[in-house]
Design a protein around this motif. Sequence first.
Motif, short mmCIF file in Angstrom:
data_model
loop_
_atom_site.label_atom_id
_atom_site.label_comp_id
_atom_site.label_asym_id
_atom_site.label_seq_id
_atom_site.Cartn_x
_atom_site.Cartn_y
_atom_site.Cartn_z
N THR A 133 -20.37 41.92 9.81
CA THR A 133 -20.80 40.73 9.53
C THR A 133 -20.03 39.86 8.50
OG1 THR A 133 -22.34 41.27 7.74
CG2 THR A 133 -23.21 41.45 9.90
N ILE A 134 -20.49 38.46 8.47
CA ILE A 134 -20.02 37.76 7.17
C ILE A 134 -20.83 37.40 6.53
CG2 ILE A 134 -18.41 35.73 6.34
CD1 ILE A 134 -16.36 36.53 8.46
N CYS A 135 -20.99 37.83 5.09
CA CYS A 135 -22.22 37.55 4.21
C CYS A 135 -21.57 36.64 2.89
CB CYS A 135 -23.05 38.53 3.75
SG CYS A 135 -24.10 39.32 5.13
N VAL A 136 -22.32 35.92 2.51
CA VAL A 136 -21.73 35.20 1.17
C VAL A 136 -22.94 35.23 0.31
CG1 VAL A 136 -20.21 33.71 2.05
CG2 VAL A 136 -22.45 32.98 1.91
N PRO A 137 -22.89 35.18 -1.13
CA PRO A 137 -23.85 35.03 -2.03
C PRO A 137 -24.81 33.97 -1.61
CG PRO A 137 -21.96 35.26 -3.24
CD PRO A 137 -21.63 35.02 -1.84
N LYS A 138 -26.13 34.16 -1.71
CA LYS A 138 -27.26 33.27 -1.54
C LYS A 138 -26.76 31.81 -2.18
CE LYS A 138 -31.01 32.21 0.37
NZ LYS A 138 -31.18 32.62 1.95
N ASN A 139 -26.20 31.64 -3.19
CA ASN A 139 -26.23 30.32 -3.96
C ASN A 139 -24.80 29.83 -3.68
OD1 ASN A 139 -24.68 32.05 -5.32
ND2 ASN A 139 -25.42 31.93 -7.11
N ALA A 140 -24.09 30.31 -2.64
CA ALA A 140 -22.81 29.91 -2.07
C ALA A 140 -23.03 28.20 -1.69
CB ALA A 140 -22.07 30.77 -1.20
N PRO A 141 -21.99 27.52 -1.73
CA PRO A 141 -22.26 25.87 -1.35
C PRO A 141 -22.11 25.97 0.07
CG PRO A 141 -20.07 26.38 -2.27
CD PRO A 141 -20.79 27.58 -2.73
N TYR A 142 -21.96 27.16 0.96
CA TYR A 142 -21.83 26.91 2.59
C TYR A 142 -22.88 27.42 3.02
CZ TYR A 142 -18.53 29.82 0.06
OH TYR A 142 -17.78 30.68 -0.86
N ASP A 143 -23.32 26.90 4.17
CA ASP A 143 -24.44 27.67 4.91
C ASP A 143 -24.06 27.76 6.20
OD1 ASP A 143 -26.70 27.69 3.03
OD2 ASP A 143 -26.72 25.45 3.10
N THR A 144 -23.29 27.39 6.87
CA THR A 144 -22.71 27.60 8.03
C THR A 144 -21.28 28.55 8.16
OG1 THR A 144 -21.68 25.73 8.45
CG2 THR A 144 -24.00 25.95 8.92
N ILE A 145 -21.18 29.23 9.12
CA ILE A 145 -19.61 29.76 9.43
C ILE A 145 -18.60 28.58 9.06
CG2 ILE A 145 -19.73 30.05 11.76
CD1 ILE A 145 -18.14 32.61 9.27
N GLU A 146 -18.98 27.25 9.86
CA GLU A 146 -17.93 26.60 9.84
C GLU A 146 -17.39 25.75 8.41
OE1 GLU A 146 -20.43 26.49 11.99
OE2 GLU A 146 -19.76 26.56 13.86
N ASP A 147 -18.59 25.87 7.79
CA ASP A 147 -18.19 25.26 6.22
C ASP A 147 -17.49 26.22 5.60
OD1 ASP A 147 -19.48 23.22 6.82
OD2 ASP A 147 -21.46 23.53 5.74
N PHE A 148 -17.77 27.46 5.78
CA PHE A 148 -17.25 28.72 5.01
C PHE A 148 -15.61 28.71 5.42
CE2 PHE A 148 -16.29 33.46 4.28
CZ PHE A 148 -16.14 33.29 2.70
N VAL A 149 -15.49 28.74 6.91
CA VAL A 149 -14.06 28.52 7.46
C VAL A 149 -13.21 27.43 6.82
CG1 VAL A 149 -12.56 28.28 9.38
CG2 VAL A 149 -14.71 30.09 9.51
N LYS A 150 -13.80 26.53 6.81
CA LYS A 150 -13.02 25.42 6.01
C LYS A 150 -12.76 25.68 4.49
CE LYS A 150 -13.86 20.49 5.64
NZ LYS A 150 -15.05 19.73 5.34
N TYR A 151 -13.84 26.10 3.89
CA TYR A 151 -13.65 26.36 2.40
C TYR A 151 -12.49 27.53 2.44
CZ TYR A 151 -14.51 28.73 -2.15
OH TYR A 151 -14.16 29.14 -3.33
N MET A 152 -12.40 28.48 3.11
CA MET A 152 -11.33 29.48 2.90
C MET A 152 -10.14 28.76 3.37
SD MET A 152 -13.03 32.61 5.11
CE MET A 152 -11.55 33.69 4.92
N GLN A 153 -9.91 27.90 4.31
CA GLN A 153 -8.60 27.21 4.69
C GLN A 153 -7.93 26.51 3.58
OE1 GLN A 153 -10.16 25.66 8.23
NE2 GLN A 153 -9.13 27.23 9.51
#
Lengths: 331, 497
Positions: free
Chosen positions: A134-154
């Motif tokens: 799975t992909i999990c992030v801390p509860k208070n991370a600023p991204y709520d969807t996988i798209e946002d997180f992918v963008k953050y990672m890039q």
Amino acid sequence: MKKRIFGTFLAAVMVFSTIAAGAVMADEELTPIDNYPAKSLQITVPPSAGGGTDVLIRALTPKMEEYLGVPITVVNKSGGGCAIGYAAGAEDPADGSCITAGVAELLGLPYTTSFEYTYHDFVPICNFNSCYGTICVPKNAPYDTIEDFVKYMQENPGTRFANSGIGGPWHILAAEFAEDIGAEVVHVPCDGGGPAATACAGGNVEAVNVSDAEVKTFVDSDLLKMLLTFSPERLAQYPDVPTANEKGIRGADVVVFRGFLGPKDMPQEAVDAVDAATRYALADPGVQEFMAANGFTNNYMNAEDYLKMLDEMDAVIADQCEKLGLGNQDA
Amino acid sequence: MLDIISNLFQPAVLLSTLGGVVMGIAFGAMPGLTSTMGVCLLMPLTFGMDAAPGLLMLIGIFCGALYGGSITACLINTPGTPSAAATVLDGYPMTLRGEAGRALGISTVSSFGGGIISGVIMILIAQRLAMISLRFSAPETFALAFFGLSIIASISGKNLVKGLMAGCMGILLSMIGIDNITAFSRFNFGSVFLMKGLSFIPVLVGLFALSQCFITCEELYVERPKPKKTRNPIPSKADLKRIIPTIIRGGLTGTFIGIIPGAGGDISAFISYDMERRFSKHPEKFGTGLPEAIAAPESSNNGTTGGALIPLLTLGIPGDANTAIMLGALQMHNMTPGPSLFLTKLADVHTIFAGFMLANVFVLALGLLGQGMFVKIVSIPKRILVPVIMVMCAVGSFSINNNFADVLVMFIAGVVGYFLTKGGFPLSPIVLALILGQMCEGNFRRSLVMSKGSYAIFFQRPICAMFLILGTAAIIWPLVKGVRGYFKEQKGGGAAA
């Protein structure tokens, strides 16, 4: 005689219940056999005693014993990151008296260490359970969807991913995921899936990609949020979490599987019997109840599909291990 | 309150808790068999039970085993579990003086005290304390291990240099196997068995138990002082007065260490022993059989039980290997740990809390009642006892992974331990360094991966920085004291001349 009637009755009950439940189990009727080619069956379990693989196999064995008509002993040979168990299992007599639990660690060993046995030294029998990342992030991370997180990672090279151990399946999965979305990540190897999830829950890394079973308590206690699952279908417990396939993300081919492997020259007759015994056990209502209560899904695969999965995953591991520069490259 | 009592005082609950404690003591006392193994083996048995009795049986084993290890540690210089490795230091000297009963009484009462203190803390402030376990990541764990290594000086006995040499030996041993950051194989000489490093238990069993057998063989016909008859198994008033502050310190330290994921009774016992020695008015007497030197490690290792349960129940984070297995058992009984557990299954949680206290009372009762029987071990003729222990060492080492190579490791460690003892080297630093070496190295490198190579990570985090400063102070302070002492002596010497 009594036992036979009881067995038939059980078989009838279980066939009825599987049909009733609409399960995807083989709907053929399995009746216990009395001509297993060996006098007993020993199952070697390379992962540690008390772990998921050990617990599940111990739950399956009473029913497998009933089907095969021979006593089954489960022997834990843990240590060496499963290497000790597989080294022993590969040298077991190939007369049907010994089989080994086949788990994902076997595939990684030859690439990360000087371990000389591979899954080619075994004959696949069947798979009975799989876990997906799975992909999990801390509860208070600023991204709520996988798209946002992918963008953050890039946008932020060097996102830290905790995994369950160097060269392990979740490490490979994180590497494949990062490669697929074109982001550079830092892999933080921990001593197991639980500690990896803890590291992420405490906000010490940005993400963790271990199985849903390993992050369950953290997601339930609101310390982590799950953004993606690599399972083929959405997880029953987290129906809102999208799958990698839905999002067109690679990685569903890295699976932590649990199956049975036999020594290389194990007779086909014995292979078929163990395969049938596994199906017999998986169809048992008691076993099904146990598996449901413990979050084990039934991912039965016959020998052919099992081998195909092993081949596919082996190719991914070979590729990623080389890119990650893992292990003793000189050996 | 009433339903907690009625839940607790059901025959099934009482029996399974008692059974767990009895089995735990037996597992703990036998060298090579540990609490983790006991919890592992009995977990399938609890599947058929209700949630409360099943879990309390596991908790009983956990508490019992941590106490049981001290029995063999005190009586025959053989720690039954890694957690009792520090108890040997003073427990056995006391037995050698003929005070086996006194040693056992102190360890029983201390184990009980440590357990109860951790239980009270668990019940009162579990949810608030649980967050500590999230604060403990790689840098903090490294700092704790670093602090732990500074203890080597405390447990080196008479010869500090030999103690440091033994510590280095332990660190070198801990480096065997694949390193967990780049997967590079080290010192395994192509052997599959050594690929992931040495198993810890066979080394411990060999170093302490087997080497002790060899030493005993030399003096087979030398009479040991018969244990004094003790009618009253409870420690004397004077002893109690002496150890109660120690037990409170030990219990609190144990609870704190227990909360930290990955650190358990073995480390906390050493830390408490060290603390007790540092704050003692007569540190030079440590190692000669002081009551507080037995009470410190024993209260501390039992203190970790409640500590380890805190993050398990409130966050689902296991504090050590035992609670990692219990996590499985909890989920099995549909009790997913986490804050929601306290909302949805409060009655069960209360029963577990009450049962935990009860398990500790059983530890006390069984320990005091069984003391007369345990002490008899010392009176068994050595020519009978030694072979029995040797067989147990072999069986215990084999049963860890069902691997004969572990028995070989145990045997080699035994021979090495024998010659080291003959050469005046203390064995405890080897064990401590072997436990901490891997923890120290792995977490140091993991921290640097996390910080992307910056050493600042160790100073930006308060808990981490605190432990690093404590550790550094612990190493430098004896040096400063030594240098000051040297100059004083010089001055004094000069004046005399």
